[in-house]
Design a protein around this motif. Structure first.
Motif, PDB file in Angstrom:
ATOM      1  N   ARG A  12     -13.317  -6.432   5.883  1.00 14.67           N
ATOM      2  CA  ARG A  12     -14.045  -4.959   4.577  1.00 14.67           C
ATOM      3  C   ARG A  12     -15.513  -6.509   3.911  1.00 14.67           C
ATOM      4  O   ARG A  12     -15.447  -7.626   3.850  1.00 14.67           O
ATOM      5  CB  ARG A  12     -13.152  -5.236   3.871  1.00 14.67           C
ATOM      6  N   GLY A 494     -10.283   0.640  -3.806  1.00 10.75           N
ATOM      7  CA  GLY A 494      -9.317  -0.612  -2.773  1.00 10.75           C
ATOM      8  C   GLY A 494      -8.827  -0.172  -1.100  1.00 10.75           C
ATOM      9  O   GLY A 494      -8.945  -0.626  -0.411  1.00 10.75           O
ATOM     10  N   ILE A 669       0.024   2.263   6.151  1.00  6.70           N
ATOM     11  CA  ILE A 669       1.114   1.195   6.476  1.00  6.70           C
ATOM     12  C   ILE A 669       1.588   1.298   4.538  1.00  6.70           C
ATOM     13  O   ILE A 669       2.747   1.304   3.909  1.00  6.70           O
ATOM     14  CB  ILE A 669       0.695   0.053   6.202  1.00  6.70           C
ATOM     15  N   ALA A 673       5.029   2.313   2.534  1.00  8.00           N
ATOM     16  CA  ALA A 673       5.351   1.124   2.132  1.00  8.00           C
ATOM     17  C   ALA A 673       5.863   1.617   0.403  1.00  8.00           C
ATOM     18  O   ALA A 673       7.091   2.228   0.140  1.00  8.00           O
ATOM     19  CB  ALA A 673       4.694   0.833   1.251  1.00  8.00           C
TER      20      ALA A 673
ATOM     21  N   LEU C 107      -5.610  -7.702   1.857  1.00  6.30           N
ATOM     22  CA  LEU C 107      -5.829  -6.632   0.562  1.00  6.30           C
ATOM     23  C   LEU C 107      -6.327  -5.660   0.440  1.00  6.30           C
ATOM     24  O   LEU C 107      -6.843  -5.644   1.773  1.00  6.30           O
ATOM     25  CB  LEU C 107      -6.601  -7.884  -0.088  1.00  6.30           C
ATOM     26  N   GLN C 108      -5.936  -4.408  -0.532  1.00  9.64           N
ATOM     27  CA  GLN C 108      -6.480  -3.833  -0.724  1.00  9.64           C
ATOM     28  C   GLN C 108      -7.591  -4.039  -2.064  1.00  9.64           C
ATOM     29  O   GLN C 108      -8.716  -4.153  -1.923  1.00  9.64           O
ATOM     30  CB  GLN C 108      -6.283  -2.656   0.163  1.00  9.64           C
ATOM     31  N   CYS C 109      -7.114  -3.351  -2.991  1.00 11.19           N
ATOM     32  CA  CYS C 109      -8.181  -3.211  -4.476  1.00 11.19           C
ATOM     33  C   CYS C 109      -7.445  -4.632  -4.565  1.00 11.19           C
ATOM     34  O   CYS C 109      -8.608  -4.434  -5.508  1.00 11.19           O
ATOM     35  CB  CYS C 109      -6.804  -1.864  -4.720  1.00 11.19           C
ATOM     36  N   CYS C 144       2.316  -5.985  -4.729  1.00 18.24           N
ATOM     37  CA  CYS C 144       1.580  -5.215  -4.261  1.00 18.24           C
ATOM     38  C   CYS C 144       2.181  -3.424  -3.585  1.00 18.24           C
ATOM     39  O   CYS C 144       2.825  -3.690  -3.115  1.00 18.24           O
ATOM     40  CB  CYS C 144       1.071  -6.055  -2.799  1.00 18.24           C
ATOM     41  N   ARG C 145       0.973  -2.646  -4.532  1.00 15.38           N
ATOM     42  CA  ARG C 145       1.156  -1.512  -4.125  1.00 15.38           C
ATOM     43  C   ARG C 145      -0.101  -1.124  -2.868  1.00 15.38           C
ATOM     44  O   ARG C 145       0.156   0.260  -2.480  1.00 15.38           O
ATOM     45  CB  ARG C 145       0.615  -0.510  -5.435  1.00 15.38           C
ATOM     46  N   CYS C 146      -1.148  -1.789  -2.701  1.00 13.07           N
ATOM     47  CA  CYS C 146      -1.727  -0.974  -1.212  1.00 13.07           C
ATOM     48  C   CYS C 146      -1.456  -1.347  -0.089  1.00 13.07           C
ATOM     49  O   CYS C 146      -1.100  -0.661   0.705  1.00 13.07           O
ATOM     50  CB  CYS C 146      -2.459  -1.710  -1.366  1.00 13.07           C
ATOM     51  N   THR C 147      -0.732  -2.540   0.067  1.00 11.41           N
ATOM     52  CA  THR C 147      -0.884  -3.188   1.920  1.00 11.41           C
ATOM     53  C   THR C 147       0.313  -2.831   2.250  1.00 11.41           C
ATOM     54  O   THR C 147       0.574  -3.193   3.762  1.00 11.41           O
ATOM     55  CB  THR C 147      -1.406  -4.542   1.853  1.00 11.41           C
ATOM     56  N   GLY C 148       1.398  -2.655   1.872  1.00 10.29           N
ATOM     57  CA  GLY C 148       3.246  -2.846   2.492  1.00 10.29           C
ATOM     58  C   GLY C 148       2.986  -3.927   2.817  1.00 10.29           C
ATOM     59  O   GLY C 148       3.775  -3.988   3.876  1.00 10.29           O
ATOM     60  N   TYR C 149       2.354  -5.029   2.254  1.00 10.79           N
ATOM     61  CA  TYR C 149       2.863  -7.084   3.151  1.00 10.79           C
ATOM     62  C   TYR C 149       2.402  -7.168   4.559  1.00 10.79           C
ATOM     63  O   TYR C 149       2.448  -8.076   4.431  1.00 10.79           O
ATOM     64  CB  TYR C 149       4.194  -6.513   2.214  1.00 10.79           C
TER      65      TYR C 149
END
Lengths: 778, 297, 172
Positions: A12, A494, A669, A673, C107-109, C144-149
């Motif tokens: 990214r 994000g 994914i 979650a 990472l996302q956000c 982390c709310r975005c990635t599911g770890y």
């Protein structure tokens, strides 16, 4: 000729700034002279404001101003935040307001704003403001709210019904009369809040010399914020600019325009200094939207083989005190029920009830998880009733691949009819079963039970409407520097859409994605925009950018042909250079072309070429596009504690063509979650009066690394036929069937106890209770 | 009406004494003062303004309060010793393996780096692991105050819900306990919604054996059931002077079914009792399955 | 309380942030997180809950991870603080964790990322060859709310390998 970045898992472009601390989120914006805001919020679920004494607060060192409704009123054209659809009919009393005038209807509703040198002092001042309330009766549970003698959420409302609607097609009555089996299910469904790790936030700056208002907001919809401010304060939109900096996650919670955004902008207009408000986590619990409670009572009718004949029933949806956006959640939930199954007759009566709680609007998935849960619980119930394998029941009911495209007489909110334009649901299911070794699960389960372990498997299917319109602008622009910029109204939160869009553009312009700067969420560069929600942006903005990139490419080639005095058929575009095939040295760069098209004072421009190397496209989708997923989950239930461990998670996902498989997998994914949170952890609790009882991250539990499993993903790519990229949205794909699959797996693990789970989330104490009840029954 | 819903600390005056004596003197002379230890409980309460002290007396600059050692057959831990230092202490682990077993379940590495044993003890969260461990060990709490030092047995340390039986101007300086004999076995078993959360119920179990393999002495203390650590004497009695066989364990664990248990947002009293029985049984089995502790030389 | 409002209690403190010595006056009630962000311009440290649960604000204090929302700035007087801005090497080359996070889409956000990176710097220093379960446990204090770890776990395991290789190369 195009490049091959599309479809490739390139790393990214967003990461570098985020990994080094260089990114700029809204709280990182420091304008000289900024005052910081804190809000006085109602501590009561329902009360009348009898008086507000802010004298002590105003006298506090470092406090600049305290504004309540009376102060802001002269600026407001109306004390109203309009819903998305101005024609939507619902109870007047629940129209969303900017600021309480006299009555507060949920804990956290804003009474006043304080401006101070720092947030610390602003919070000191909030504590010194003496608000006298007359507490009124309140109603917390949406079922109680519908009782004739229930306290009114708004004191002058005739009742607590926000609206009622029916979603239906076919005719359930004869279908049920002819059914071999009719089963009833009562389901209690709950989804919590968005909880991005960055809360909401806004900085507003008014420049009296230009009368310009600039607003930086952590939002999913820059243009929506601008348009709302223009509307509420009667501003000239050319003087209002909203900019969205880096956004630390959205998940629906930043999809609406909130009172806070309107009030902070108003405070900047009034006080004429930059005003900053950064939501803290406590405020997110109190005042950011949630999805919350739905109570479903349905009956499902099948033939002797378990094929669906009809589904009918009713649902009560908890709307909270105000209608901020519309009824997207209950409406979507009602649309999601048929999913990938052949459901010939369907009727759902929905009652939207007001409660003395914060308003509900979509959280990631937006009602689809609930509708899917209902259908998938029904599937399991049918399987149990007929004593047929739960997967076999699904096989019998899936829409056959040959029937795609498939029409369902269900209308989306744009008025279009549900139209599964592509996809192969049975193949997806079979891939999932094969991938998870489903056929041998029974053996594994029996072996585990011999050791006293209770493992289970759950399967759930879903479809999801994606790519909602009406449009999203894509502008591709190459200036005299030769640098390529993409502007769009789409909103990154994000997901990595800047990278995806750069890939799409790079493929047409023969450059590397990192050569392209994507600017999103700035109303100063794109006049119109819709924003980020509903898994829509790569479908809409991606297609616009794709088409705009093609236009720019063609224009560049034509102009270069003119400049080089050759036919554009002989030209090729690689690495930013347009050259004559087979003639080394004869070339111009994109920068040369851009300069030529930028014009020179008084001189002629390239023949027949409109000025500027740029194109603006608003791709208008011919229809919505539908993705689908299958989730297979294995769990290990500890019957001593009620603890649930997810031991395996497999997803088969069809999101059409993949622009960046790495990003798509990240979306899936992350969604899973979130869905695990909805199944096992996330519960936004209120007491009987409407006082929230889970207002910290120690009480409201988000999934953490040890409780989220690795997710295996199998892609099933059937390109969409309704957009040029063939893409379908993926932002919500992971979350939708997750709770249904997890709960199904838990129920399967507890088969020896004959436990039936008709709710989500389900906690360990609740599971122990359910096991106890089942034991007592038998 | 709830407290203000904010997350920035209220105004206060800050003091950072360098010795215990100075800290005690400040505590005695200042009104509405709060002692700040590792800050992992007090700081959130300050941020949310659940506490509004006029003075904060920071104990983090008092080096003498941070130590681990042995004296006169007892193990001694300074009140400001970080949880991570306790977790990593080989001395403690050799003689009291229960300590590390429990600490591994306390919060997260980031909170254990700052959190102290004295802070955890004084915060006295009903579900906290360390007070239960200290209760199981029959620890002594050493307290300093304007009237001098005094010792409080752990059984008498909790006054009521989240409140220790010490004056507002008294400071816990250390804890000490006599380790159980070499060869004793122990376990700390808890159930939390997610690893690192406060336990819904946690069980500290200690077993010492006679030469014939029967239980000489048993210590079973539960966290998360009552407002303070609950010693399950009935279970201890059932275990003592007999072989720790499955029947004995079951019978001991079942005594927890009659405990009075509290209710909160996470769990009902009946669920807590259910867990108390289940986890006591698991703790005893886990202890028996593990190796015995070393001896204090 | 009025007394405290009228005369803010301030102290002069010295913080060594990412190797740079900074002397500043802070109000004693200011958290380390707010001080880093708003007084020292280290906005890479983020606040996600301000009650010590989410882990976004984690920084290294004298090499040990700590929630900077649960420390007062004044408590960090004379301490060495490492924020996300300071984990790369002096010449700007990314830390292997940063590189691995990029490669594995960890990472996302990116809002929680700084706290995860600093926590993992400490973790891999203590446990250079962790198993996946240990990584997940070490991550349990960071939400982390975005990635599911999943990407994060892979990245940490990968970075551990890179660090082992690097350290092995230096001291065989």
């Amino acid at each position: 000729m195009t490049g091959d970045f599309t479809g490739s898992p390139i790393r990214r472009l967003e990461d570098a700034a985020l990994l080094t601390g260089a990114a700029r989120f809204v709280d990182d914006i420091e304008l000289p002279g900024t005052v910081e805001a804190a809000f006085v919020r109602s501590p009561h679920p329902h009360a009348l404001i009898r008086s507000v004494d802010s004298s002590a607060a105003r006298n506090l060192r470092g406090v600049h101003a305290v504004f309540s409704y009376a102060d802001l009123a002269p600026l407001l054209t109306k004390n109203l935040i309009p819903p998305d659809n101005p024609k939507l009919k619902f109870a007047e009393s629940t129209k969303a307001i900017v600021l309480a005038e006299e009555e507060v209807c949920y804990v956290g509703e804003i009474v006043a704003i304080v401006l101070a040198d720092s947030r610390y002092v602003a919070e000191d001042a909030v504590a010194l403001i003496d608000v006298t309330y007359e507490v009124l009766p309140s109603v917390s549970d949406c079922r109680d709210a519908l009782a004739p003698d229930a306290p009114r959420v708004h004191r002058e409302a005739p009742d607590n019904v926000v609206a009622r609607f029916r979603t239906e097609y076919g005719d359930c009555r004869p279908a049920f009369a002819a059914a071999a089996h009719v089963l009833a299910l009562s389901l209690k469904q709950h989804r919590g809040s968005g909880h991005p790790i960055e809360g909401r936030g806004i900085v507003a700056q008014f420049d009296p010399s230009t009368e310009g208002l600039t607003v930086w907001s952590s939002t999913q919809g820059s243009h929506r914020v601008r348009n709302t401010l223009v509307d509420i304060y009667d501003l000239d939109e050319t003087l209002v600019r909203t900019i969205t900096p880096d956004v630390g996650g959205g998940f629906g919670s930043k999809h609406v325009v909130y009172p806070e955004e309107v009030i902070v902008a108003g405070a900047a207009l009034l006080y004429k200094r930059p005003v900053k408000w950064i939501e803290d986590r406590r405020e997110h619990f109190l005042a950011a939207i949630q999805e919350r409670d739905q109570y479903w009572d349905v009956e499902v009718a099948t033939d002797a083989e378990g094929r669906l004949l009809g589904l009918r029933g009713s649902m009560i949806h908890d709307q909270g005190a105000y209608t901020l956006l519309g009824f997207n959640v209950p409406h979507n939930a009602s649309l999601a029920v048929p999913g990938p199954y052949v459901l010939p007759n369907y009727q759902l009566d929905v009652t939207i009830a007001a409660t003395n709680r914060v308003g509900t609007i979509p959280v990631r998935g937006a009602g689809y998880p609930e509708g899917t849960f209902t259908m998938e619980r029904a599937m399991d119930a049918i399987a149990d009733e007929l004593n047929v394998d739960r997967v076999e029941i699904r096989r019998r009911n899936l829409i056959p691949a040959d029937n795609i495209p498939y029409e369902l007489p269900l209308k989306a909110r744009d008025g279009s009819t549900t139209h599964y334009e592509s996809g192969d649901f049975p193949s997806c299911l079979e891939k999932a079963l094969k991938g998870s070794d489903y056929d041998r699960f029974a053996e594994r389960q029996a072996a585990a039970r011999d050791q006293g372990r209770y493992i289970g498997v759950g399967v759930a299917n879903c479809t999801k409407i994606t790519g909602r319109g009406p449009f999203e602008t894509g502008i591709v622009r190459i200036g005299p520097s030769g640098r390529i910029a993409v502007h769009t109204g789409a909103m990154p939160m994000g997901q990595g859409i800047k990278t995806s869009y750069a890939q799409i553009c790079a493929d047409q312009l023969g450059v590397e994605p990192e050569d392209i700067k994507v600017i999103a969420g700035d109303t100063g560069t794109v006049p119109m925009g819709i924003g980020g929600f509903g898994s829509r942006q790569t479908v809409t903005a991606g297609s616009s950018i794709h088409l705009a990139s093609i236009e720019v490419r063609e224009k560049a080639l034509k102009t270069a042909a003119h400049m080089l005095e050759v036919s554009d058929q002989d030209l090729e575009l690689t690495n930013g250079e347009i050259s004559v095939a087979g003639v080394p040295g004869l070339s111009v760069s994109l920068a040369d072309v851009a300069r030529a098209l930028s014009g020179a004072a008084g001189y002629a421009r390239p023949k027949d070429m409109p000025p500027g190397l740029e194109a603006t496209v608003n791709f208008l989708p011919t229809g919505l596009t539908y993705g689908n997923s299958v989730h297979v989950v294995e769990v290990d239930v500890d019957i001593g504690t009620g603890g649930v461990r997810i031991t395996r998670y497999l997803v088969v996902n069809d999101s059409g063509r993949l622009i960046n498989p790495m990003i798509v997998e990240g979306q899936i994914i992350g969604g899973v979650a979130h869905g695990i949170g909805n199944a096992l952890f996330e519960w936004m609790g209120y007491d009987d009066t409407g006082q929230p009882v889970t207002t910290t991250f120690a009480e409201y539990l988000l999934p953490t690394a040890p409780v989220v499993p690795n997710v295996e993903i199998i892609h099933h790519e059937t390109p969409s036929t309704v957009n040029p990229l063939g893409v379908k949205g993926v932002g919500e794909a992971g979350v939708i069937p997750a709770a249904a699959a997890v709960i199904s797996a838990i129920e399967n693990a507890l088969t020896p106890f004959d436990v039936r789970i008709r709710e989500a989330p389900v906690s360990p104490p609740r599971l122990i209770e359910l096991i106890g009840e089942a034991k007592a029954r038998s | 009406m709830g407290p203000p819903r904010v997350v920035k600390p209220p105004p206060f005056r800050y003091h950072d004494p360098g010795t215990l004596e100075e800290a005690v003197a400040l505590g005695a002379s200042l009104d509405n003062a709060k002692f700040l230890a590792g800050g992992q409980s007090l700081m959130p309460m300050l941020n949310m303004r659940y506490v509004l002290p006029d003075h904060v007396i920071d104990l983090n600059r008092i080096p003498d309060l941070s130590h681990i050692g042995e004296a006169a057959g007892r193990l001694v831990i300074g009140a400001m010793t970080r949880q991570r230092d306790i977790e990593r202490s080989d001395l403690l682990h050799r003689h009291c393996p229960l300590m590390r077993k429990a600490l591994m379940q306390v919060g997260h590495p980031q909170t254990r780096n700052r959190g102290t044993i004295g802070g955890s003890l004084c915060h006295l969260d009903p579900a906290a692991e360390l007070p239960a461990v200290l209760a199981a060990l029959d620890a002594t709490i050493h307290v300093a105050g304007p009237d001098g030092a005094r010792d409080i047995p752990m059984t008498g340390f909790p006054a009521f819900y989240m409140t220790p039986a010490i004056g507002h101007d008294e400071i816990v300086s250390a804890v000490s306990f006599t380790p159980w004999p070499a060869g004793h076995k122990s376990a700390f078993v808890e159930f939390a919604r997610r690893p690192g959360d406060f336990a819904i119920v946690g069980v500290a179990a200690l077993l010492d054996f006679g030469t014939d393999g029967t239980v000489n002495r048993a210590g079973i203390v539960l966290a998360g059931v009552g407002p303070a650590p609950v010693r399950c004497t009935a279970a201890e009695e059932r275990l003592t002077r007999r072989m720790p066989d499955p029947d004995g364990i079951r019978s001991a664990a079942l005594t927890c079914a009659d405990l009075e248990a509290m209710e909160d947002v996470h769990a009902s009293p009946s669920y807590r009792r259910h867990l108390a029985v289940e986890l006591t049984s698991r703790a005893l089995r886990s202890a028996l399955a593990g190796p015995g502790a070393g001896s204090l030389v | 309380m009025t007394d405290n409002h009228e005369l803010p209690d301030t102290r002069s403190v010295v913080l060594v942030v990412n190797g740079e010595r900074r002397e500043i006056d802070v109000e004693t009630r200011m958290t380390l997180a707010d001080c880093l962000r708003h007084k020292l311009g280290k906005t890479g440290t983020h606040l996600g809950c301000e009650h010590g649960v989410c882990g976004a604000c984690t920084v290294l204090v004298n090499g040990h991870s700590a929630r900077s929302c649960l420390m007062l700035a004044v408590q960090a007087n004379d301490a060495e603080i490492t924020t996300v801005e300071g984990i790369a090497s002096g010449d700007g080359e990314w830390h292997p964790l940063q590189q691995a996070f990029h490669e594995h889409h960890a990472l996302q956000c990116g809002f929680c990322t700084a706290g995860i990176l600093t926590s993992m710097v400490e973790f891999l220093g203590e446990n250079p060859d962790p198993a996946e379960d240990e990584v997940r446990e070490a991550l349990s204090g960071n939400i982390c709310r975005c990635t599911g770890y999943q990407g994060i776990v892979r990245a940490v395991l990968d970075a551990a390998g890179r660090l082992r290789a690097r350290n092995g190369a230096i001291s065989p």
